[in-house]
Design a protein around this motif. Sequence first.
Motif, mmCIF file in Angstrom:
data_model
loop_
_atom_site.group_PDB
_atom_site.id
_atom_site.type_symbol
_atom_site.label_atom_id
_atom_site.label_comp_id
_atom_site.label_asym_id
_atom_site.label_seq_id
_atom_site.Cartn_x
_atom_site.Cartn_y
_atom_site.Cartn_z
ATOM 1 N N ALA A 21 0.811 -1.216 0.000
ATOM 2 C CA ALA A 21 0.000 0.000 0.000
ATOM 3 C C ALA A 21 0.843 1.264 0.000
ATOM 4 N N ALA A 22 2.106 1.172 0.419
ATOM 5 C CA ALA A 22 2.912 2.376 0.663
ATOM 6 C C ALA A 22 3.129 3.201 -0.604
ATOM 7 N N ILE A 23 3.483 2.556 -1.713
ATOM 8 C CA ILE A 23 3.759 3.309 -2.944
ATOM 9 C C ILE A 23 2.494 3.997 -3.451
ATOM 10 N N PRO A 24 1.333 3.302 -3.559
ATOM 11 C CA PRO A 24 0.119 4.031 -3.953
ATOM 12 C C PRO A 24 -0.256 5.156 -3.004
ATOM 13 N N VAL A 25 -0.055 4.963 -1.690
ATOM 14 C CA VAL A 25 -0.375 6.037 -0.749
ATOM 15 C C VAL A 25 0.495 7.255 -1.024
ATOM 16 N N LEU B 148 16.347 6.777 -4.805
ATOM 17 C CA LEU B 148 16.839 6.946 -3.442
ATOM 18 C C LEU B 148 15.861 6.329 -2.436
ATOM 19 N N GLY B 149 14.558 6.556 -2.635
ATOM 20 C CA GLY B 149 13.571 5.974 -1.732
ATOM 21 C C GLY B 149 13.633 4.457 -1.721
ATOM 22 N N VAL B 150 13.775 3.838 -2.908
ATOM 23 C CA VAL B 150 13.868 2.380 -2.997
ATOM 24 C C VAL B 150 15.153 1.887 -2.331
ATOM 25 N N ALA B 151 16.269 2.593 -2.566
ATOM 26 C CA ALA B 151 17.540 2.184 -1.965
ATOM 27 C C ALA B 151 17.477 2.233 -0.439
ATOM 28 N N LEU B 152 16.896 3.299 0.105
ATOM 29 C CA LEU B 152 16.777 3.420 1.557
ATOM 30 C C LEU B 152 15.827 2.375 2.124
ATOM 31 N N PHE B 153 14.776 2.049 1.379
ATOM 32 C CA PHE B 153 13.868 0.977 1.789
ATOM 33 C C PHE B 153 14.635 -0.330 1.988
ATOM 34 N N GLY C 213 15.991 -1.441 8.603
ATOM 35 C CA GLY C 213 15.465 -2.610 9.292
ATOM 36 C C GLY C 213 14.202 -2.301 10.063
ATOM 37 N N SER C 214 13.655 -1.097 9.865
ATOM 38 C CA SER C 214 12.434 -0.677 10.545
ATOM 39 C C SER C 214 11.273 -0.717 9.572
ATOM 40 N N LEU C 215 10.184 -1.367 9.975
ATOM 41 C CA LEU C 215 9.020 -1.460 9.093
ATOM 42 C C LEU C 215 8.466 -0.084 8.769
ATOM 43 N N TRP C 216 8.338 0.785 9.761
ATOM 44 C CA TRP C 216 7.720 2.083 9.517
ATOM 45 C C TRP C 216 8.611 2.976 8.663
ATOM 46 N N LEU C 217 9.937 2.860 8.839
ATOM 47 C CA LEU C 217 10.821 3.601 7.941
ATOM 48 C C LEU C 217 10.747 3.029 6.529
ATOM 49 N N ALA C 218 10.623 1.703 6.410
ATOM 50 C CA ALA C 218 10.488 1.084 5.093
ATOM 51 C C ALA C 218 9.244 1.610 4.384
ATOM 52 N N VAL C 219 8.127 1.687 5.114
ATOM 53 C CA VAL C 219 6.880 2.213 4.539
ATOM 54 C C VAL C 219 7.061 3.674 4.149
ATOM 55 N N LEU D 50 7.737 7.777 -0.050
ATOM 56 C CA LEU D 50 8.538 8.821 -0.695
ATOM 57 C C LEU D 50 8.796 8.465 -2.155
ATOM 58 N N ALA D 51 9.162 7.212 -2.395
ATOM 59 C CA ALA D 51 9.392 6.767 -3.769
ATOM 60 C C ALA D 51 8.113 6.884 -4.597
ATOM 61 N N GLY D 52 6.981 6.507 -4.001
ATOM 62 C CA GLY D 52 5.713 6.598 -4.717
ATOM 63 C C GLY D 52 5.354 8.031 -5.070
ATOM 64 N N GLY D 53 5.574 8.961 -4.143
ATOM 65 C CA GLY D 53 5.302 10.367 -4.433
ATOM 66 C C GLY D 53 6.165 10.888 -5.564
ATOM 67 N N ALA D 54 7.448 10.502 -5.554
ATOM 68 C CA ALA D 54 8.350 10.929 -6.632
ATOM 69 C C ALA D 54 7.921 10.324 -7.965
#
Length: 437
Positions: free
Chosen positions: A291-295, A326-331, A335-341, A346-350
Amino acid sequence: MAGPDAPTRATESESPTRRLGRALRGALTDTRPLRTPAYRRLWAAGIVTVVGAQLSVVAVPAQIYELTGSSTYVGLTGLFGLVPLVVFGLWGGAIADAIDRRTLLLFSGAGIALSSLALWVTSAGGVGSVWLVLTLFALQSAFLAVNQPARSAVIPRLLPPDQLPAANALSMTVFQVGAIAGPLLAGVLIPVVGLSTLYLLDAIALLATLWATWKLPPVPPAVTTERRRAGLREVAAGFRYAALHKVLLVSFLIDIVAMALGMPRVVFPQIAHTLYGDPIEGGFALGLMFAAIPVGMVVAGLFSGWLHRVHRQGVAVTIAICTWGLGVALFGLTGSLWLAVLFLALAGGADAVSSIFRNSMLQSVATDEMRGRMQGVFIVVVAGGPRIADIWHGPAADLIGPGAAASVGGFLVIAGAIAVVARFPEFWRYRAPREWA
């Protein structure tokens, strides 16, 4: 009597709260295209039909798994969906340049609805084999591939050029909202009304778009002295046209770089299970990542009011693609789920910003007689890139780990985007036209 500087003094005297409110309104979605009745009807109908389409997106793999109990057969939906999309996306673009686009939209929209009805009959009556379901799914994909280039090519005939980014932002936002709401609604409805009813609801929802299309004015090809055809020669002419217009060529190449190298969705199940503790069949973490990228795309669409003020669209696309990488690389590194989301959002917005500008560039640069074919190429690129990513991300995840595979892909996106733009600096220098050509 007020002097000429009165508006300036009035602005300066505004309270900070009022200035902040005005700035926020300016950042929100630009709704000017909705003042055009024809576009407003298409957009409003799209809200209904996109959600309906997502019901079928869920129903097809669910029905195939119900029939076979095999994920291998479910995986065949990728092949049966991609091949018609490529073939009929390119051919449909040529057809859209040869006949009245309103007529083509009515024909292809009716075909999508009838194929949904056929899927409903097979499911509700229990008469469908897996191969019949896959064949009907492929037929529906073919009608969809014909429909989309014509639909996108109609928009520049309805709106002035400065409203195209706003129109694309509105359309993209509706699609992404549907990508979130549709599957959630399907999950609620299946236990209540049954899987087969999802197809029927999709077909009924399509009546809204057929009505909006019927209300459109005729959209015949641009005036020309030559007879219009829609064969292989015309499809090939579309590729030659894209190759000769570097801005169009790079808009396709840079999206292939972004999606083929950077789309990490195939590693989501493994990361959710091994890193975030989901059961092997999937769970909360997996749902969040999908859901993260569409959001992120929806949020970008909601705050897209500033996009029409950006004239250096080549620069904007390049920055957006690098931000996606950059968003995908940081994902992949976190190791944190919420940071991954957060990084996926961020990647989805870009990606949303990139898509809005690339579609606007295509609609502005391509002449009317080539817009259908360029939209066909656009759709093939958008649909094909993520599937290429699926092919290499899976083995890479087994070899170096899913997080590392995603990060490598993200950094490759940044390097690839810079390399493509350095090779074709015309794209970096591109500015949006002030007037419609």
